[in-house]
Structures are given as C-alpha cells and as structure tokens.
Design a protein around this motif. Sequence first.
Motif, PDB file in Angstrom:
ATOM      1  N   LEU A 117      25.737  14.536  -6.707  1.00  0.00           N
ATOM      2  CA  LEU A 117      26.598  13.440  -7.160  1.00  0.00           C
ATOM      3  C   LEU A 117      26.925  12.503  -6.003  1.00  0.00           C
ATOM      4  O   LEU A 117      26.924  11.275  -6.154  1.00  0.00           O
ATOM      5  CB  LEU A 117      27.882  14.010  -7.775  1.00  0.00           C
ATOM      6  CG  LEU A 117      28.892  12.997  -8.308  1.00  0.00           C
ATOM      7  CD1 LEU A 117      28.254  12.098  -9.356  1.00  0.00           C
ATOM      8  CD2 LEU A 117      30.110  13.714  -8.888  1.00  0.00           C
ATOM      9  N   PHE A 118      27.192  13.077  -4.830  1.00  0.00           N
ATOM     10  CA  PHE A 118      27.453  12.264  -3.638  1.00  0.00           C
ATOM     11  C   PHE A 118      26.259  11.358  -3.339  1.00  0.00           C
ATOM     12  O   PHE A 118      26.418  10.170  -3.018  1.00  0.00           O
ATOM     13  CB  PHE A 118      27.743  13.177  -2.448  1.00  0.00           C
ATOM     14  CG  PHE A 118      28.019  12.448  -1.162  1.00  0.00           C
ATOM     15  CD1 PHE A 118      29.310  12.079  -0.811  1.00  0.00           C
ATOM     16  CD2 PHE A 118      26.993  12.150  -0.282  1.00  0.00           C
ATOM     17  CE1 PHE A 118      29.567  11.409   0.364  1.00  0.00           C
ATOM     18  CE2 PHE A 118      27.229  11.476   0.908  1.00  0.00           C
ATOM     19  CZ  PHE A 118      28.529  11.114   1.234  1.00  0.00           C
ATOM     20  N   THR A 119      25.056  11.901  -3.447  1.00  0.00           N
ATOM     21  CA  THR A 119      23.845  11.131  -3.192  1.00  0.00           C
ATOM     22  C   THR A 119      23.735   9.947  -4.146  1.00  0.00           C
ATOM     23  O   THR A 119      23.438   8.815  -3.738  1.00  0.00           O
ATOM     24  CB  THR A 119      22.609  12.034  -3.335  1.00  0.00           C
ATOM     25  OG1 THR A 119      22.723  13.142  -2.431  1.00  0.00           O
ATOM     26  CG2 THR A 119      21.335  11.267  -3.038  1.00  0.00           C
ATOM     27  N   LEU A 120      23.994  10.196  -5.423  1.00  0.00           N
ATOM     28  CA  LEU A 120      23.924   9.124  -6.421  1.00  0.00           C
ATOM     29  C   LEU A 120      24.989   8.061  -6.181  1.00  0.00           C
ATOM     30  O   LEU A 120      24.744   6.859  -6.354  1.00  0.00           O
ATOM     31  CB  LEU A 120      24.079   9.720  -7.823  1.00  0.00           C
ATOM     32  CG  LEU A 120      22.966  10.679  -8.265  1.00  0.00           C
ATOM     33  CD1 LEU A 120      23.305  11.301  -9.617  1.00  0.00           C
ATOM     34  CD2 LEU A 120      21.621   9.962  -8.329  1.00  0.00           C
ATOM     35  N   LEU A 121      26.173   8.482  -5.749  1.00  0.00           N
ATOM     36  CA  LEU A 121      27.247   7.525  -5.475  1.00  0.00           C
ATOM     37  C   LEU A 121      26.932   6.666  -4.257  1.00  0.00           C
ATOM     38  O   LEU A 121      27.305   5.483  -4.210  1.00  0.00           O
ATOM     39  CB  LEU A 121      28.566   8.265  -5.274  1.00  0.00           C
ATOM     40  CG  LEU A 121      29.200   8.848  -6.540  1.00  0.00           C
ATOM     41  CD1 LEU A 121      30.367   9.754  -6.193  1.00  0.00           C
ATOM     42  CD2 LEU A 121      29.657   7.721  -7.471  1.00  0.00           C
ATOM     43  N   GLU A 122      26.239   7.239  -3.275  1.00  0.00           N
ATOM     44  CA  GLU A 122      25.827   6.427  -2.126  1.00  0.00           C
ATOM     45  C   GLU A 122      24.884   5.309  -2.579  1.00  0.00           C
ATOM     46  O   GLU A 122      24.994   4.163  -2.135  1.00  0.00           O
ATOM     47  CB  GLU A 122      25.129   7.303  -1.078  1.00  0.00           C
ATOM     48  CG  GLU A 122      26.070   8.196  -0.276  1.00  0.00           C
ATOM     49  CD  GLU A 122      26.910   7.428   0.734  1.00  0.00           C
ATOM     50  OE1 GLU A 122      26.828   6.177   0.773  1.00  0.00           O
ATOM     51  OE2 GLU A 122      27.665   8.063   1.482  1.00  0.00           O
ATOM     52  N   VAL A 123      23.959   5.650  -3.453  1.00  0.00           N
ATOM     53  CA  VAL A 123      23.050   4.637  -3.984  1.00  0.00           C
ATOM     54  C   VAL A 123      23.819   3.584  -4.775  1.00  0.00           C
ATOM     55  O   VAL A 123      23.495   2.383  -4.742  1.00  0.00           O
ATOM     56  CB  VAL A 123      21.977   5.300  -4.871  1.00  0.00           C
ATOM     57  CG1 VAL A 123      21.115   4.249  -5.570  1.00  0.00           C
ATOM     58  CG2 VAL A 123      21.098   6.235  -4.037  1.00  0.00           C
ATOM     59  N   ALA A 124      24.876   4.024  -5.462  1.00  0.00           N
ATOM     60  CA  ALA A 124      25.655   3.111  -6.298  1.00  0.00           C
ATOM     61  C   ALA A 124      26.594   2.219  -5.494  1.00  0.00           C
ATOM     62  O   ALA A 124      27.023   1.171  -6.004  1.00  0.00           O
ATOM     63  CB  ALA A 124      26.462   3.908  -7.324  1.00  0.00           C
ATOM     64  N   LEU A 125      26.911   2.604  -4.258  1.00  0.00           N
ATOM     65  CA  LEU A 125      27.923   1.865  -3.494  1.00  0.00           C
ATOM     66  C   LEU A 125      27.574   0.391  -3.317  1.00  0.00           C
ATOM     67  O   LEU A 125      28.426  -0.472  -3.608  1.00  0.00           O
ATOM     68  CB  LEU A 125      28.152   2.542  -2.141  1.00  0.00           C
ATOM     69  CG  LEU A 125      29.201   1.880  -1.235  1.00  0.00           C
ATOM     70  CD1 LEU A 125      30.557   1.791  -1.936  1.00  0.00           C
ATOM     71  CD2 LEU A 125      29.330   2.643   0.085  1.00  0.00           C
ATOM     72  N   PRO A 126      26.386   0.033  -2.842  1.00  0.00           N
ATOM     73  CA  PRO A 126      26.098  -1.409  -2.720  1.00  0.00           C
ATOM     74  C   PRO A 126      26.135  -2.140  -4.060  1.00  0.00           C
ATOM     75  O   PRO A 126      26.548  -3.301  -4.128  1.00  0.00           O
ATOM     76  CB  PRO A 126      24.686  -1.435  -2.114  1.00  0.00           C
ATOM     77  CG  PRO A 126      24.492  -0.102  -1.494  1.00  0.00           C
ATOM     78  CD  PRO A 126      25.261   0.852  -2.360  1.00  0.00           C
ATOM     79  N   LEU A 127      25.719  -1.445  -5.118  1.00  0.00           N
ATOM     80  CA  LEU A 127      25.706  -2.064  -6.444  1.00  0.00           C
ATOM     81  C   LEU A 127      27.121  -2.254  -6.983  1.00  0.00           C
ATOM     82  O   LEU A 127      27.360  -3.135  -7.812  1.00  0.00           O
ATOM     83  CB  LEU A 127      24.897  -1.198  -7.415  1.00  0.00           C
ATOM     84  CG  LEU A 127      23.466  -0.859  -6.977  1.00  0.00           C
ATOM     85  CD1 LEU A 127      22.814   0.070  -7.986  1.00  0.00           C
ATOM     86  CD2 LEU A 127      22.643  -2.123  -6.794  1.00  0.00           C
ATOM     87  N   SER A 128      28.063  -1.420  -6.512  1.00  0.00           N
ATOM     88  CA  SER A 128      29.436  -1.471  -7.024  1.00  0.00           C
ATOM     89  C   SER A 128      30.226  -2.659  -6.490  1.00  0.00           C
ATOM     90  O   SER A 128      31.335  -2.930  -6.969  1.00  0.00           O
ATOM     91  CB  SER A 128      30.175  -0.182  -6.654  1.00  0.00           C
ATOM     92  OG  SER A 128      30.508  -0.161  -5.262  1.00  0.00           O
ATOM     93  N   LEU A 129      29.673  -3.368  -5.518  1.00  0.00           N
ATOM     94  CA  LEU A 129      30.410  -4.472  -4.904  1.00  0.00           C
ATOM     95  C   LEU A 129      30.589  -5.657  -5.833  1.00  0.00           C
ATOM     96  O   LEU A 129      31.214  -6.655  -5.468  1.00  0.00           O
ATOM     97  CB  LEU A 129      29.705  -4.918  -3.616  1.00  0.00           C
ATOM     98  CG  LEU A 129      29.634  -3.860  -2.505  1.00  0.00           C
ATOM     99  CD1 LEU A 129      28.857  -4.398  -1.316  1.00  0.00           C
ATOM    100  CD2 LEU A 129      31.024  -3.416  -2.070  1.00  0.00           C
ATOM    101  N   VAL A 130      30.058  -5.565  -7.044  1.00  0.00           N
ATOM    102  CA  VAL A 130      30.209  -6.659  -8.009  1.00  0.00           C
ATOM    103  C   VAL A 130      31.647  -6.776  -8.505  1.00  0.00           C
ATOM    104  O   VAL A 130      32.058  -7.833  -8.977  1.00  0.00           O
ATOM    105  CB  VAL A 130      29.260  -6.473  -9.213  1.00  0.00           C
ATOM    106  CG1 VAL A 130      27.818  -6.578  -8.764  1.00  0.00           C
ATOM    107  CG2 VAL A 130      29.506  -5.138  -9.908  1.00  0.00           C
TER     108      VAL A 130
END
Length: 226
Positions: A117-130
């Motif tokens: 889950l941590f790995t997936l959230l790292e990938v999601a972090l740049p995308l979450s800046l919206v």
Amino acid sequence: ATFVMVAAITAIGVSALIWRGLRSEAAEAPLQTLAQRVAPLGHSRVWLILAPALLLYCAIYVVYTYIAPLLETRYAAEDVPLFLVIYGVGGLLGSQLGGRIVDRYGATRPLIIVLTLFTLLEVALPLSLVSAAATAAVMFGLTLCSWSCFAPIQTRVITAEPKHANVMFAFINSSVFVGGAVGAALGGVLYSRLPVFYLPFAAAILTAIAVALIVQSLPSERARRG
C-alpha cells in the motif's frame, strides 16, 4: 529556535530517565564482547530481514527530505506546514496501529500488505497534487503505512534472533538511520538531475524491492517454524 526546542525536549527526556533510575538497571545487564554483539550479522536470514527496513527508510527519506519543493510545485510555501502536520498525525496513529496489527494478525503478511500500500501511495503522491484534499489524504496514508511497518519489522527481527534481542533492536535502529542518510543522499542525486516529481517513483521502486525480499523469504521462514 528549532534546535533549542529539540535540546529542551532531550533534556526533559534525560531527566526522566535519571529520575526513573534506568542507569542502575542498565548496569545490571550482562556484558557482551563485540564479537558476541555482531554475531547475528553472520546469518544471512538477519540480513534478509533487515534489508526491507533499510529499503523502507531509504524510500521514506528519498521523498520526505525534499517534500517542500515537491509540494511547492502546486501549493504556496505557507501551506506546506499544514500538510506536514497531517503527515505527523498519520505517523502517530500508525505507530499505534502497527502493534495492534502484529498482535492480531502476526508480522509478515501484514507487513507485505502495508508495504504494498505504501508503494502504491508513493506512485499516487505526484498525481494527488491536483487537489489539497487528495494530497493530504495521500500524505496521511504514507506515514500511517510507514509507521505501521515498524512493529512488524521489529517482531520479524526478534523472532529470527531471540537470544540477541537487545542487539537486534540496535541493528533495526541502525537500519533506520542508515536508510535515512542513504535515502536523503539518493534523493539529492536524483533531484539534481530530474524533476522533483520523479522522487516518489524512485521510493516506490525501493519499497517494491522490499516487498519482493519479504515474499522470497516466506518459504525459509515456514521451514524454520515447521
């Protein structure tokens, strides 16, 4: 002012230790030679168990060291502290959650799930800046997961070398600080060559390797228990 505050908190902690008389308790602990202390490092299973901890904290600090520049690509500098408060709250809850998970489900499988889950959230972090809400949720989840990993990691290490529990705790802490140093350095190298958005993806690769190491160790762990 920040360093003065850290010094004051440390002084309070030292005073509490002295007041509780822990110095005399430590003096009664059996002495070990240096060779006895490092003996567990001669076992490959110890390295396999410590490696995920090293990779996790390396991944954390690849991103966290440069979290302000990452957040400031989308938000104002004065907004960053609020995100860090949310990040800290996630860590506080994660430190409590990790122990409860181990008590109920054991260490290894929950560790695989949380690291994934941590790995997936790292990938999601740049995308979450919206959006601010998405960024806050991902940052909260990242630190919730990372701190939830600590108790399972401790449990796995102590289970591997129960006769060297105190020394194994020291090795875990060494993994944390070495991982932090290496992660910050690695993040700096990447940041000097690539946009800051790429740092979370590098962190995700590191924790994916950690998950793979844990999964690979499952057969040998079952064999030892059997």
